[in-house]
Motif scaffolding. Structure first.
Motif, PDB file in Angstrom:
ATOM      1  N   THR A  84       0.833  -1.206   0.000  1.00 52.53           N
ATOM      2  CA  THR A  84       0.000   0.000   0.000  1.00 52.53           C
ATOM      3  C   THR A  84       0.866   1.254   0.000  1.00 52.53           C
ATOM      4  N   ALA A  85       1.932   1.252   0.801  1.00 53.68           N
ATOM      5  CA  ALA A  85       2.826   2.416   0.873  1.00 53.68           C
ATOM      6  C   ALA A  85       3.465   2.710  -0.477  1.00 53.68           C
ATOM      7  N   ILE A  86       3.904   1.647  -1.174  1.00 53.67           N
ATOM      8  CA  ILE A  86       4.555   1.830  -2.476  1.00 53.67           C
ATOM      9  C   ILE A  86       3.551   2.287  -3.541  1.00 53.67           C
ATOM     10  N   LEU A 168      -6.989  -9.560   4.819  1.00 53.07           N
ATOM     11  CA  LEU A 168      -7.111 -10.979   4.478  1.00 53.07           C
ATOM     12  C   LEU A 168      -8.073 -11.179   3.315  1.00 53.07           C
ATOM     13  N   GLN A 169      -9.259 -10.562   3.389  1.00 52.75           N
ATOM     14  CA  GLN A 169     -10.217 -10.782   2.303  1.00 52.75           C
ATOM     15  C   GLN A 169      -9.712 -10.179   0.990  1.00 52.75           C
ATOM     16  N   SER A 170      -8.838  -9.163   1.071  1.00 48.72           N
ATOM     17  CA  SER A 170      -8.327  -8.533  -0.153  1.00 48.72           C
ATOM     18  C   SER A 170      -7.398  -9.460  -0.936  1.00 48.72           C
ATOM     19  N   THR A 171      -6.853 -10.498  -0.267  1.00 53.22           N
ATOM     20  CA  THR A 171      -5.966 -11.424  -0.972  1.00 53.22           C
ATOM     21  C   THR A 171      -6.732 -12.307  -1.968  1.00 53.22           C
ATOM     22  N   PHE A 172      -8.059 -12.314  -1.851  1.00 51.83           N
ATOM     23  CA  PHE A 172      -8.867 -13.130  -2.768  1.00 51.83           C
ATOM     24  C   PHE A 172      -9.317 -12.343  -4.005  1.00 51.83           C
ATOM     25  N   GLY A 331      -2.091  -3.045  -2.060  1.00 55.37           N
ATOM     26  CA  GLY A 331      -2.489  -4.126  -1.178  1.00 55.37           C
ATOM     27  C   GLY A 331      -2.031  -5.466  -1.702  1.00 55.37           C
ATOM     28  N   ALA A 332      -2.821  -6.497  -1.469  1.00 52.24           N
ATOM     29  CA  ALA A 332      -2.444  -7.861  -1.852  1.00 52.24           C
ATOM     30  C   ALA A 332      -2.206  -8.045  -3.349  1.00 52.24           C
ATOM     31  N   PRO A 333      -3.029  -7.453  -4.247  1.00 51.32           N
ATOM     32  CA  PRO A 333      -2.827  -7.693  -5.684  1.00 51.32           C
ATOM     33  C   PRO A 333      -1.427  -7.365  -6.178  1.00 51.32           C
ATOM     34  N   TYR A 334      -0.826  -6.277  -5.690  1.00 53.53           N
ATOM     35  CA  TYR A 334       0.515  -5.892  -6.147  1.00 53.53           C
ATOM     36  C   TYR A 334       1.543  -6.966  -5.786  1.00 53.53           C
ATOM     37  N   VAL A 335       1.473  -7.479  -4.554  1.00 55.98           N
ATOM     38  CA  VAL A 335       2.397  -8.521  -4.116  1.00 55.98           C
ATOM     39  C   VAL A 335       2.145  -9.813  -4.891  1.00 55.98           C
ATOM     40  N   GLN A 336       0.884 -10.160  -5.071  1.00 60.34           N
ATOM     41  CA  GLN A 336       0.547 -11.388  -5.790  1.00 60.34           C
ATOM     42  C   GLN A 336       0.977 -11.315  -7.256  1.00 60.34           C
TER      43      GLN A 336
END
Length: 471
Positions: A84-86, A168-172, A331-336
């Motif tokens: 999120t920071a990036i 957690l739910q954002s990882t889906f 959030g999660a999408p960038y890492v995934q």
């Protein structure tokens, strides 16, 4: 709801700049100067202390207390917070995260040393304490101690747990089955039920399994991040150039400072390592050590592990892949998306599994701190079982709500409540700082004399009759 989120964001922006940024920087630099850079100068000594056994058989060691505080620090913030920071602040956020980590480690030393000095003894002889106790005993400000406990409860039972559930739910989101209407409700409900079951006395096996698996998952995460970085090693020089150029782009920073890489780096760094927030001292107070400075030194390592190791692993893994940075994937999408460039479809699944484990242990760990605050507010005795059951059910409901709110609302709530704790704890640490600094001098004096440091309250001019320990 839009108006509420807007208001929360406005409060968040003002709280962090100029208020918290200035308070954190001044406190961190002041402690660094007064301790002569204890967090860097005595890094080797911190490692040595980490391996010491507890003072008594069966008591909590420095390592165990550090692991408890590290477990609460390490979690979704190391993955989602950095992303999120990036995405929202820019790559330069990494640099400011590192800077505040090193400066903030001195604050972590002071607060944990104070927690050790002012710790109290329960009926079994075990130690407990934290900021509420050094505020009450050291400053003689019981009302301020109560206010701190209220902020701690709101932070860990509401702000952090809602955010953890949302993360957690954002990882889906990147999966084909994700439905923005129903999936958050389903994930929130499952997480709330499992957490509530464990809080109400069941699920001890679940807690034991996850507590055992999470450290291995953390190491696996760092290993996988390292693999991604090594595969993209040719981009490392340009990646650091990108980070540094963005970090010192003051035209951009001062053009919109609330949303700049500097403020996002400070916000997410603080959320992740919690240096100066006043949470880790609750665990630090439980350690059985011969000298309070020992636990202060050990806690600086916890801050480094969280930010310089885990947060940096996320940042370098993502940036080295060259995946486009935008608010849409924060959030999660960038890492995934980053991990998928090397591991394909397995990568995002690994992140989801890691997030499930991190989120669960974070939720349980957060409520450990809350229980300590409730005990303080209840006259330092544990509340009735009926009250705790009702309270834990409410906590489970908050976890459910967290999965269904917007990203802006989740982060703003966590930032504001955490900021309130920090704005109480850091000024208190400055006011009581001389005690911790004198304690450090006493420790170093004994070490120079070739002695194993043993602390007595009278050695730094304190009245030993006012302390449960250090007589």
């Amino acid at each position: 709801m839009i108006n509420i989120v807007t208001l929360l964001n406005q409060i968040d922006d003002v709280m962090y700049f100029p208020l918290l940024v200035v308070v954190m920087a001044i406190a961190g630099l002041y402690f660094t100067f007064k301790t002569r850079g204890v967090q860097i100068r005595l890094f080797g000594e911190s490692l040595r202390i980490l391996m010491e056994p507890p003072g008594e058989e069966g008591a909590v060691s420095s390592l165990q207390a550090m692991l408890v505080s590290t477990a609460s620090r390490v979690g979704t913030g190391n993955i989602i917070g950095v992303s999120t920071a990036i995405c929202l602040g820019g790559p330069g956020a990494c640099f400011w995260m590192w800077v505040m980590c090193i400066i903030g480690a001195s604050s972590a030393f002071i607060e944990s040393t104070l927690a050790q000095i002012f710790k109290q003894k329960d009926h079994t002889g075990h130690a407990y304490g934290g900021p509420a106790y050094y505020i009450e005993e050291g400053l003689n400000k019981p009302k301020l101690a109560v206010l701190f406990c209220i902020f701690l409860i709101v932070t860990y039972a509401v702000g952090f747990n809602m955010l953890c559930s949302f993360n957690l739910q954002s990882t889906f989101m990147d999966y084909g089955f994700y439905n923005p209407t129903s999936t958050p409700i389903i994930v929130g409900a499952i997480l709330a039920i499992v957490t509530g079951y464990c809080l109400l006395g069941g699920g001890k096996r679940i807690i034991k399994i996850t507590s055992t698996v999470v450290p291995f998952m953390g190491l696996s995460y760092v290993a996988i991040a390292l693999i991604v970085i090594l595969i993209n090693i040719q981009y490392i020089p340009s990646m650091f150039t990108l980070i540094l150029n963005d970090a010192f782009d003051f035209t951009s920073i001062f053009g919109g400072i609330a949303g700049s890489c500097m403020v996002y780096g400070i916000k997410r760094g603080l959320f992740s390592n919690e240096a100066g927030v006043g949470s880790a001292p609750n665990a630090s107070a439980s350690a059985n050590v011969s000298h309070p400075a020992k636990q202060g030194l050990v806690q600086t390592l916890s801050v480094y592990i969280d930010t310089l190791l885990l947060c940096t692993a996320t940042a370098l893994m993502c940036l080295s892949t060259g995946i486009p940075i935008s608010p849409a994937v924060s959030g999660a999408p960038y890492v995934q998306n980053a991990i998928a460039t090397v591991f394909g479809s397995i990568g995002p699944i690994f992140i989801t599994v890691a997030m499930v484990l991190f989120a669960f242990t974070t939720l349980i760990g957060n409520l450990y701190y809350v229980d300590n605050a409730l005990i303080f507010l209840n006259g330092k005795t544990k509340p009735s079982e009926r009250f705790m059951r009702i309270f834990h059910l409410l906590c489970a409901f908050v976890i459910f709500l967290g999965a269904t709110i917007s990203m802006d609302a989740a982060w703003a709530m966590a930032d504001i409540t955490m900021g309130g704790m920090t704005l109480i704890n850091l000024p208190v640490c400055v006011l009581l700082g001389k005690i911790a600094i004198d304690c450090l001098k006493d420790y170093e004096k004994q070490r120079k004399m070739g002695q194993e440091p043993i602390f007595k309250a009278t050695s730094i001019g304190l009245n030993e009759e006012e302390f449960d320990f250090w007589k």
